[in-house]
Design an enzyme around this catalytic site. Sequence first.
Site, PDB file in Angstrom:
ATOM      1  N   TRP A 183       7.255   5.804   6.495  1.00 17.77           N
ATOM      2  CA  TRP A 183       6.001   5.720   7.407  1.00 17.77           C
ATOM      3  C   TRP A 183       5.784   3.927   7.491  1.00 17.77           C
ATOM      4  O   TRP A 183       4.720   3.713   8.092  1.00 17.77           O
ATOM      5  CB  TRP A 183       4.882   6.463   6.832  1.00 17.77           C
ATOM      6  CG  TRP A 183       5.191   7.775   6.577  1.00 17.77           C
ATOM      7  CD1 TRP A 183       5.102   8.956   7.671  1.00 17.77           C
ATOM      8  CD2 TRP A 183       5.489   8.423   5.561  1.00 17.77           C
ATOM      9  NE1 TRP A 183       5.496   9.965   7.095  1.00 17.77           N
ATOM     10  CE2 TRP A 183       5.886   9.681   5.778  1.00 17.77           C
ATOM     11  CE3 TRP A 183       5.925   8.211   4.207  1.00 17.77           C
ATOM     12  CZ2 TRP A 183       6.189  10.931   4.681  1.00 17.77           C
ATOM     13  CZ3 TRP A 183       6.303   8.906   3.350  1.00 17.77           C
ATOM     14  CH2 TRP A 183       6.628  10.226   3.491  1.00 17.77           C
ATOM     15  N   ASP A 184       6.664   3.158   6.970  1.00 14.58           N
ATOM     16  CA  ASP A 184       6.229   1.783   7.102  1.00 14.58           C
ATOM     17  C   ASP A 184       4.886   1.555   6.462  1.00 14.58           C
ATOM     18  O   ASP A 184       3.880   0.856   6.809  1.00 14.58           O
ATOM     19  CB  ASP A 184       6.110   1.176   8.511  1.00 14.58           C
ATOM     20  CG  ASP A 184       6.072  -0.143   8.626  1.00 14.58           C
ATOM     21  OD1 ASP A 184       6.298  -0.800   7.635  1.00 14.58           O
ATOM     22  OD2 ASP A 184       5.542  -0.890   9.665  1.00 14.58           O
ATOM     23  N   MET A 185       4.642   2.206   5.223  1.00 12.16           N
ATOM     24  CA  MET A 185       3.425   1.995   4.495  1.00 12.16           C
ATOM     25  C   MET A 185       3.467   1.120   3.337  1.00 12.16           C
ATOM     26  O   MET A 185       2.921   1.121   2.431  1.00 12.16           O
ATOM     27  CB  MET A 185       2.919   3.466   3.751  1.00 12.16           C
ATOM     28  CG  MET A 185       2.663   4.259   4.611  1.00 12.16           C
ATOM     29  SD  MET A 185       0.755   3.969   5.489  1.00 12.16           S
ATOM     30  CE  MET A 185       0.738   5.120   6.723  1.00 12.16           C
ATOM     31  N   ASN A 228      -0.030   2.716  11.199  1.00 10.83           N
ATOM     32  CA  ASN A 228       0.773   1.445  10.600  1.00 10.83           C
ATOM     33  C   ASN A 228      -0.274   0.344  10.196  1.00 10.83           C
ATOM     34  O   ASN A 228       0.167  -0.621   9.340  1.00 10.83           O
ATOM     35  CB  ASN A 228       1.783   0.955  11.701  1.00 10.83           C
ATOM     36  CG  ASN A 228       2.690  -0.236  11.404  1.00 10.83           C
ATOM     37  OD1 ASN A 228       3.252   0.011  10.381  1.00 10.83           O
ATOM     38  ND2 ASN A 228       2.896  -1.112  12.144  1.00 10.83           N
TER      39      ASN A 228
END
Length: 782
Positions: A464-466, A584
């Site tokens: 999740w691009d966390m 994001n």
Amino acid sequence: MFLLTALFSVIGIVLAVGGVWLLALDGSAYYAISGVLFLIIATLLKRRRSSAHLMYALLLAGSLVWALWESGFDWWPLASRMGLWLALALPLMIFVRRNAFQANKILLPVWIVCTALTLSPLAMQDPTAVEGTMANRVIDPDANIGFADKSEWRAYGRTNLGQRFSPVNQITVDNIDDLELAWEYQTGDTKGPRDVTETTYQVTPLKLGNALYLCTPHNWLIALNADTGEELWKYDAKVPAESQRQHQTCRGVSYLPPSDVDEASYQNVAVKVNQPSEQLEPVQCNAQLFMPTSDARLLAFDPTTGALCENFADAGVLDLMHNMPYTQSGYYYSTSPPLVANGRVVVAGAVNDNYDINSPSGVIRAYDVKTGELVWNWDSGHPDDTSPIGPDETYAVSSPNSWSVASADEELGLAYFPMGNRTPDQLGMYRSPAEEKYATSVVALSLETGQAQWVQQFVHHDLWDMDTPAQPVLLDLETDEGKQPALVVPTKQGDVYVLNRATGEPIFPITEEPAPQGALPGDFTAPTQPTSAVSFKPEPLTEAKMWGATPIDQMLCRIEFNSLDYEGRYTPPSEKGALIYPGNFGVFNWGSVAVDPRRQVMFGMPLYLAFTSKLVAKDGQDLGETNRGEQGLNENAGAPYAVEMGPFLSPIGIPCQQPPWGYVAGVDLQTGKTAWQHKNGTIEDLTPLKLPIKMGVPGIGGPIITDSGVVFMAASVDNYLRAYNIKTGTQIWQARLPAGGQATPMTYINSQGEQMVVQVAGGHGSIGTTIGDYVLAYKLSK
């Protein structure tokens, strides 16, 4: 009457068609029913029937019951459901030509009741607020704040502890109304036509001696007189434009104090230089400034004149692309200041998200702070061997990187790096076991050897691009087990982790919770995900929480919501498209939090904005224009899927989820409890009407705390610098900024003994705030 009939007909058709579509997605029946009622009312109006008013009264009454059932007495959701319908009742009541009294006999009282309930004080309450106060007690009067000198700000977070706490206390809750602009400076560096969207001004200046040092988005290094704002010298790094660069920004520079004099008696004296500093010959440097550039260089400067340091690397210039496995222009650079500690300058960097599976490495490298010689390199793709790499060797391809700001405990000999993910961020099939271990975490590295001492991961198999975006904050925390060396780090997913920084063990519990399942063939999702006992994670979204300026765009948001995959936090990305919430931008981002180590309290700015994530099967086809930055379609060259990401917005560009979207919050770090939480910011700069309505808006940036209990922060998407009372969270002062304030402020005592507060205002490309090049300083009026 013809125009009104036509308007009701158009609204009826739109609602009926959209409502049927929504019903097909198992959504609310309200919109289809309303559409039919509007069409009936339009037909009755065309026939001049007074029963049109009766039907409209029925529509209003039914809408109010439905709105209260879905949202309760929460004004913004209620107003978005009722506002347009109440407004449309006015021409219907005013312009009726026959039987006016009879026609309005029912509609008027229904309209009055619906309006009164919509505008009721009951609806003005914020059900998401936390009311309370922070105990105003000093727990540790001798707390480690790095250094006691009130006149300086020596690192991005004031010190390598990252606390963003200053011992200055002249400006108080009682006298802050006397705070006014002292001086203003413009750098001359503004966004150009060839710049990427994510061109942002995020710098927090340093204050050393009587000079301020700051960098600009295009990597100019500027020294200013800290009393007056007069420019002393300027160095232009001559960074070329590059369309493949995801970010064009500089968050700050770093400082090495002089080594051969007593630092307590040393005062850096920057002098006025009457020519560009880049034209000066390199010199032997005692004290040094370090600035990373967006074309992947590290530059070392003499703080007095801005001349390059002859003793460091190649006459003050270190090429950070050395030993990289791939060297695409614009794919690797540093946006955050390097860490200077224990004789090392430690440099990490950003690797473009989702551009290419074969990208530069995310390696973290330590160089001798005086010579630039490589001392160690820690690459999460090959984490065990940290000895300097050979000239013919290369680092791991696309390994997880650390793009944010690091912290250090020089007594423990540890540096703390917030870690990102391996690109592609949404495709996990390319990751090695070592990369899985260190991605989306905080890792503690030995300053001496670079060896990892511990790691705490915040997302397992991150799709999740966390990535961990925030600088860890270090303080010594009083606990039931005694005083512990603590590390506080907020995350995009809303958790705030409090760890023992010597061991990595949690001080507040970390538990695992079940996570949604389902991933692409060849990939997987982790069965559980960690969460902290200290958390600002949001409640899951529902269709009833969809929002819009009118019921029509709210309906369209509901259609989109029901069309996306969504099972709560950690819904896997998909070809259909998934709703990612938190999104994001995260709940927290690079602005981090501010901590008062004496009172042991935390101030943060939680943000709630959903994003969408869609995997696009390439199948050998040309996808058109890709690599659009963090928002938009990015190619993932070499992978079977591109990824398209962006905020979850209505057709008119406002968030589809109901407000508030942004808060300020205070946490008692003794208990881990949120003492208060209030919505923050207005829509003044989001609408053409310039209405300063406090809605709670998104923001990106960070806060600082002073010893008097005053917090300063800009960050939000309206152009204001604000001050808050740390005890209650109440806003106590604000100043209008000429551009977006997406930079963390700082404070110091000038040579006249006056407290100054400095805010850079230059805007942020991807959130659309006003672009500028301003540095503004405030002090108490005399």
